[in-house]
Design a protein around this motif. Structure first.
Motif, mmCIF file in Angstrom:
data_model
loop_
_atom_site.group_PDB
_atom_site.id
_atom_site.type_symbol
_atom_site.label_atom_id
_atom_site.label_comp_id
_atom_site.label_asym_id
_atom_site.label_seq_id
_atom_site.Cartn_x
_atom_site.Cartn_y
_atom_site.Cartn_z
ATOM 1 N N LEU A 122 12.660 41.289 40.360
ATOM 2 C CA LEU A 122 12.170 40.955 39.022
ATOM 3 C C LEU A 122 12.865 41.812 37.965
ATOM 4 O O LEU A 122 13.263 41.304 36.905
ATOM 5 N N VAL A 123 13.025 43.103 38.243
ATOM 6 C CA VAL A 123 13.722 43.992 37.311
ATOM 7 C C VAL A 123 15.141 43.502 37.074
ATOM 8 O O VAL A 123 15.610 43.416 35.927
ATOM 9 N N ALA A 124 15.844 43.148 38.161
ATOM 10 C CA ALA A 124 17.223 42.670 38.039
ATOM 11 C C ALA A 124 17.294 41.393 37.228
ATOM 12 O O ALA A 124 18.197 41.218 36.384
ATOM 13 N N ALA A 125 16.327 40.480 37.429
ATOM 14 C CA ALA A 125 16.314 39.222 36.692
ATOM 15 C C ALA A 125 16.053 39.458 35.202
ATOM 16 O O ALA A 125 16.691 38.838 34.337
ATOM 17 N N ILE A 126 15.120 40.342 34.895
ATOM 18 C CA ILE A 126 14.826 40.655 33.491
ATOM 19 C C ILE A 126 16.054 41.245 32.805
ATOM 20 O O ILE A 126 16.429 40.849 31.700
ATOM 21 N N VAL A 127 16.699 42.200 33.488
ATOM 22 C CA VAL A 127 17.905 42.824 32.936
ATOM 23 C C VAL A 127 18.994 41.774 32.726
ATOM 24 O O VAL A 127 19.663 41.744 31.681
ATOM 25 N N ALA A 128 19.175 40.888 33.703
ATOM 26 C CA ALA A 128 20.205 39.855 33.606
ATOM 27 C C ALA A 128 19.978 38.955 32.397
ATOM 28 O O ALA A 128 20.917 38.617 31.662
ATOM 29 N N ASN A 129 18.732 38.566 32.163
ATOM 30 C CA ASN A 129 18.440 37.678 31.037
ATOM 31 C C ASN A 129 18.580 38.385 29.698
ATOM 32 O O ASN A 129 18.974 37.766 28.701
ATOM 33 N N ILE A 130 18.282 39.675 29.659
ATOM 34 C CA ILE A 130 18.508 40.439 28.425
ATOM 35 C C ILE A 130 19.991 40.499 28.112
ATOM 36 O O ILE A 130 20.421 40.243 26.979
ATOM 37 N N VAL A 131 20.798 40.820 29.131
ATOM 38 C CA VAL A 131 22.252 40.881 28.934
ATOM 39 C C VAL A 131 22.785 39.511 28.523
ATOM 40 O O VAL A 131 23.593 39.396 27.594
ATOM 41 N N PHE A 132 22.333 38.457 29.208
ATOM 42 C CA PHE A 132 22.791 37.102 28.886
ATOM 43 C C PHE A 132 22.414 36.738 27.451
ATOM 44 O O PHE A 132 23.233 36.173 26.708
ATOM 45 N N GLY A 133 21.182 37.059 27.060
ATOM 46 C CA GLY A 133 20.740 36.738 25.703
ATOM 47 C C GLY A 133 21.573 37.445 24.645
ATOM 48 O O GLY A 133 21.971 36.828 23.642
ATOM 49 N N ILE A 134 21.853 38.712 24.864
ATOM 50 C CA ILE A 134 22.669 39.472 23.912
ATOM 51 C C ILE A 134 24.052 38.847 23.780
ATOM 52 O O ILE A 134 24.561 38.632 22.677
ATOM 53 N N MET A 135 24.671 38.542 24.931
ATOM 54 C CA MET A 135 26.027 37.989 24.916
ATOM 55 C C MET A 135 26.036 36.565 24.353
ATOM 56 O O MET A 135 26.972 36.163 23.661
ATOM 57 N N TYR A 136 24.984 35.794 24.650
ATOM 58 C CA TYR A 136 24.922 34.399 24.198
ATOM 59 C C TYR A 136 24.847 34.323 22.678
ATOM 60 O O TYR A 136 25.566 33.542 22.043
ATOM 61 N N PHE A 137 23.980 35.134 22.096
ATOM 62 C CA PHE A 137 23.793 35.065 20.646
ATOM 63 C C PHE A 137 24.892 35.771 19.867
ATOM 64 O O PHE A 137 25.049 35.552 18.673
ATOM 65 N N HIS A 138 25.659 36.615 20.567
ATOM 66 C CA HIS A 138 26.799 37.254 19.909
ATOM 67 C C HIS A 138 28.112 36.582 20.287
ATOM 68 O O HIS A 138 29.187 37.080 19.967
ATOM 69 N N LYS A 139 28.018 35.443 20.994
ATOM 70 C CA LYS A 139 29.194 34.644 21.334
ATOM 71 C C LYS A 139 30.231 35.456 22.119
ATOM 72 O O LYS A 139 31.432 35.413 21.836
ATOM 73 N N GLY A 140 29.734 36.202 23.109
ATOM 74 C CA GLY A 140 30.662 36.943 23.959
ATOM 75 C C GLY A 140 31.033 38.293 23.379
ATOM 76 O O GLY A 140 30.347 38.835 22.512
ATOM 77 N N ILE A 141 32.159 38.812 23.838
ATOM 78 C CA ILE A 141 32.623 40.139 23.439
ATOM 79 C C ILE A 141 33.732 40.026 22.406
ATOM 80 O O ILE A 141 34.780 39.434 22.688
ATOM 81 N N PRO A 142 33.531 40.525 21.186
ATOM 82 C CA PRO A 142 34.625 40.529 20.209
ATOM 83 C C PRO A 142 35.823 41.299 20.758
ATOM 84 O O PRO A 142 35.680 42.262 21.503
ATOM 85 N N GLN A 143 37.011 40.870 20.374
ATOM 86 C CA GLN A 143 38.235 41.474 20.909
ATOM 87 C C GLN A 143 38.297 42.974 20.637
ATOM 88 O O GLN A 143 38.755 43.745 21.480
ATOM 89 N N LYS A 144 37.797 43.395 19.500
ATOM 90 C CA LYS A 144 37.877 44.819 19.156
ATOM 91 C C LYS A 144 36.976 45.682 20.039
ATOM 92 O O LYS A 144 37.133 46.905 20.098
ATOM 93 N N PHE A 145 36.023 45.043 20.730
ATOM 94 C CA PHE A 145 35.133 45.781 21.623
ATOM 95 C C PHE A 145 35.501 45.615 23.095
ATOM 96 O O PHE A 145 34.740 45.993 23.975
ATOM 97 N N ALA A 146 36.666 45.029 23.368
ATOM 98 C CA ALA A 146 37.057 44.753 24.751
ATOM 99 C C ALA A 146 37.138 46.040 25.571
ATOM 100 O O ALA A 146 36.727 46.089 26.728
ATOM 101 N N GLY A 147 37.674 47.098 24.978
ATOM 102 C CA GLY A 147 37.786 48.376 25.690
ATOM 103 C C GLY A 147 36.420 48.964 25.993
ATOM 104 O O GLY A 147 36.189 49.506 27.079
ATOM 105 N N LEU A 148 35.484 48.830 25.036
ATOM 106 C CA LEU A 148 34.125 49.319 25.234
ATOM 107 C C LEU A 148 33.431 48.547 26.350
ATOM 108 O O LEU A 148 32.701 49.125 27.164
ATOM 109 N N TYR A 149 33.677 47.256 26.407
ATOM 110 C CA TYR A 149 33.110 46.415 27.466
ATOM 111 C C TYR A 149 33.593 46.893 28.833
ATOM 112 O O TYR A 149 32.809 47.034 29.772
ATOM 113 N N ASP A 150 34.874 47.159 28.961
ATOM 114 C CA ASP A 150 35.429 47.612 30.235
ATOM 115 C C ASP A 150 34.850 48.955 30.643
ATOM 116 O O ASP A 150 34.504 49.168 31.809
#
Length: 213
Positions: free
Chosen positions: A69-97
């Motif tokens: 359940l913890v893993a699923a909640i975390v996954a949906n939070i991450v998905f929601g953040i990325m979905y509404f921000h349309k992925g990772i902006p190019q300038k943040f690619a290094g931070l993502y890695d």
């Protein structure tokens, strides 16, 4: 041994690996179901392999689904953040890695400790090889399953001395326990060693030798 300390490592490992799996799923353009499955497999897969080796059936994730359940909640939070921000902006690619590396490393270190302690709790404190192996398979198992499901070479074979710190950390943990007679200091020291070794490997671009064809 402090049960609360072990629970803390369990929680850190679950959250860290769930984030790692979710980010990988998003990077591979999976839908929300795929992201959830990859996060849960990454967070719980090493524990399932560990339980199978120990003959513990059914594995703990099916008896006590709290960490699923913890893993699923975390996954949906991450998905929601990325979905509404349309992925990772190019300038943040290094931070993502770097973020993926940090969460992967935290999961490795935390679950290595968890695997060693499960073997000890089963009464195998004197079987040092088994304890180190359980720490190893618990630490790397979820990441290997994540990479296989996302159709990429498992990081354990190619990336920044991925598995070696887990093995060395497990060895340090069991040796410290043998010398000091306490698990708390051994857990913290081994966890820290894995983090430091992984950071050094990334910083100095350390990799094990391989044949370049």
């Amino acid at each position: 041994m402090s049960l609360s300390l072990l629970v803390l490592f369990d929680f850190i490992g679950t959250v860290a690996f769930a984030i790692s799996g979710a980010i990988t799923g998003i990077q591979k353009r999976m839908d929300i179901f795929g992201v959830n499955i990859l996060a849960i497999v990454t967070a719980c897969g090493g524990g399932v392999l560990r339980d199978i080796i120990m003959g513990s059936f059914p594995p703990q994730m099916f008896i006590n689904p709290f960490y699923v359940l913890v893993a699923a909640i975390v996954a949906n939070i991450v998905f929601g953040i990325m979905y509404f921000h349309k992925g990772i902006p190019q300038k943040f690619a290094g931070l993502y890695d770097r973020g993926l590396f940090v969460f992967d490393t935290l999961g490795l270190a935390a679950f290595m400790v968890d695997g060693v302690m499960l073997g000890a709790n089963f009464g195998y404190e004197d079987n040092l090889f088994l304890l180190v192996f359980l720490g190893f398979i618990t630490g790397v198992g979820g990441g290997v399953l994540r990479d296989v499901l996302s159709i990429q070479m498992p990081a354990i074979f190619v990336k920044h001395v991925y598995a070696l710190p887990v093995i060395i950390g497990g060895i340090l943990m069991v040796i410290m326990h043998e010398i000091m007679g306490t698990w708390n200091a051994a857990m913290i020291s081994a966890f820290t060693l894995v983090l430091v070794m992984r950071w050094l490997a990334r910083h100095f671009l350390w990799n094990l030798p391989k044949v370049n064809l």
